[in-house]
Design an enzyme around this catalytic site. Structure first.
Site, short mmCIF file in Angstrom:
data_model
loop_
_atom_site.label_atom_id
_atom_site.label_comp_id
_atom_site.label_asym_id
_atom_site.label_seq_id
_atom_site.Cartn_x
_atom_site.Cartn_y
_atom_site.Cartn_z
N ARG A 170 0.59 -0.97 -0.06
CA ARG A 170 -0.54 -0.09 -0.57
C ARG A 170 0.98 1.17 0.02
O ARG A 170 0.22 2.13 0.56
CB ARG A 170 -0.75 -0.35 0.91
CG ARG A 170 -2.13 -1.10 1.71
CD ARG A 170 -2.46 -1.00 0.02
NE ARG A 170 -3.97 -2.25 0.33
CZ ARG A 170 -3.53 -2.82 0.13
NH1 ARG A 170 -2.63 -3.78 -1.14
NH2 ARG A 170 -4.59 -4.33 0.02
N SER A 246 -11.65 -0.43 2.40
CA SER A 246 -10.94 -1.04 3.09
C SER A 246 -10.26 0.55 3.82
O SER A 246 -9.26 0.98 3.59
CB SER A 246 -9.39 -1.82 3.40
OG SER A 246 -10.27 -2.59 2.97
N GLU A 342 -5.30 3.77 5.57
CA GLU A 342 -5.16 4.07 3.86
C GLU A 342 -5.58 5.26 3.13
O GLU A 342 -4.51 5.61 2.88
CB GLU A 342 -5.97 2.64 3.38
CG GLU A 342 -5.37 1.01 3.57
CD GLU A 342 -5.80 0.22 2.43
OE1 GLU A 342 -5.97 0.72 1.16
OE2 GLU A 342 -5.85 -0.83 2.62
#
Length: 346
Positions: A170, A246, A342
């Protein structure tokens, strides 16, 4: 040029419908960018007028402030170009504004393999490298050739090959040293014509069985269809319940920390990594801490998937972050694990 360019822009533009968390946010100036030429004009205007420039893609992985001063541009460029094709693969250059899920569907319908596990991830293809998006054992970096764009300070074109993007879980150079310094215009992917499937995740295997997919002749479309079904079952539609998918990264911990957690919670969901570290399922941690379905201060962790923060009452980013702090504190208190978010905070 300054006055002429401003005539194309919207002033005090409401961005609430342009971010999937439906956070209220006002842009001092806003312009939808449909061509690279218009993008360059926007960059030149920002420099000449000495005003800040903020870039939006699909708005699916950002936290917007109440007010954004300067110019906000939304990248909506379209187009795909086949650069190279042989018996085994196809290399395609995509414009940054192309919808990511539509790109996945285009590939799987052509029996191209590589990104089928990434179906139904919201956003644009230009934003995908920033996050190095991933799901069900596959990350974008596995099939990305290069990223093109402009440096904001000089308007010069850059081309970064895969290794130069410094991809990690990520993460990428675009979230680190190049954050706020560049705008992506094109992404080039190489997709395989030869089946190379990743269906190791139990949930994915179960869904393939449920879909009655033939195990001996699985296609990219079979896998994408299974992923879509799973995500639709677990994840709320942002158009109905505002969310960013998410919200937290799956934390990666040392073997010692994993063993400590395992000894106390044998049911912990974790995946052993190549370097002998362990990736913990953030959703499991949040669920165990009692946050799944919990509504607090008008914000809620989704009742079907504890990893998804929802914003049904259109709270501000400041309010969301106050809620997030409480979630992170509880996970630390219970497991001594740090949770990172995130979405990118603009």
């Amino acid at each position: 040029m300054t006055s002429n360019f401003l005539e194309q822009c919207h002033k005090n533009y409401n961005l609430q419908k342009l971010n999937t968390l439906a956070v209220p946010s006002i842009a001092e100036y806003f312009l939808d960018i449909s061509t690279d030429r218009l993008l360059l004009q926007a960059l030149q205007f920002s420099q000449k007028a000495e005003i800040p420039l903020t870039i939006l893609g699909g708005g699916s992985n950002v936290l917007l402030p109440d007010k954004i001063m300067g110019l906000v541009i939304k990248i909506s460029t379209q187009g795909r170009e086949v650069l190279l094709e042989d018996d085994n693969s196809l290399t395609v250059r995509f414009a940054a504004g192309e919808n990511w899920h539509d790109t996945v569907l285009w590939c799987v319908k052509k029996n191209l393999y590589g990104i089928e596990n990434l179906a139904l991830i919201p956003g644009t293809i230009g934003a995908a490298p920033i996050q190095n998006i991933g799901a069900y054992g596959v990350e974008l970096m596995s099939c990305l050739e290069r990223v093109e764009g402009f440096y904001l300070s000089t308007n010069e074109l850059f081309i970064l090959e895969n290794e130069a993007c410094l991809f990690a879980y990520r993460d990428s150079i675009f979230k680190q040293s190049m954050r706020g310094k560049a705008v992506i215009t094109h992404v080039t992917l190489t997709l395989s014509k030869v089946p190379k499937l990743h269906v190791e995740y139990p949930a994915l295997q179960e869904q393939l069985i449920s879909n009655k997919a033939d195990e001996d002749s699985l296609s990219a479309l079979d896998v994408a269809s299974a992923v879509i079904a799973i995500r639709q079952q677990k994840l709320p539609n942002p158009e109905q319940i505002p969310n960013a998918g998410s919200f937290f990264k799956n934390p990666v911990v040392s073997k010692a920390i994993y063993k400590k957690i395992y000894n106390e919670y044998p049911a912990v969901v974790a995946y052993r990594m190549a370097d002998d570290t362990y990736k913990l399922a953030a959703g499991w941690l949040i669920d165990q801490a009692g946050w799944r379905g919990k509504l607090l201060d008008n914000i809620c962790m989704h009742h079907k998937q504890a990893l998804v923060l929802t914003n049904p009452n259109h709270c501000t980013t400041q309010q969301l972050l106050a809620f997030v702090d409480k979630v992170q504190e509880s996970i630390w208190d219970k497991f001594h694990v740090n949770l990172e978010i995130e979405p990118i905070q603009l």
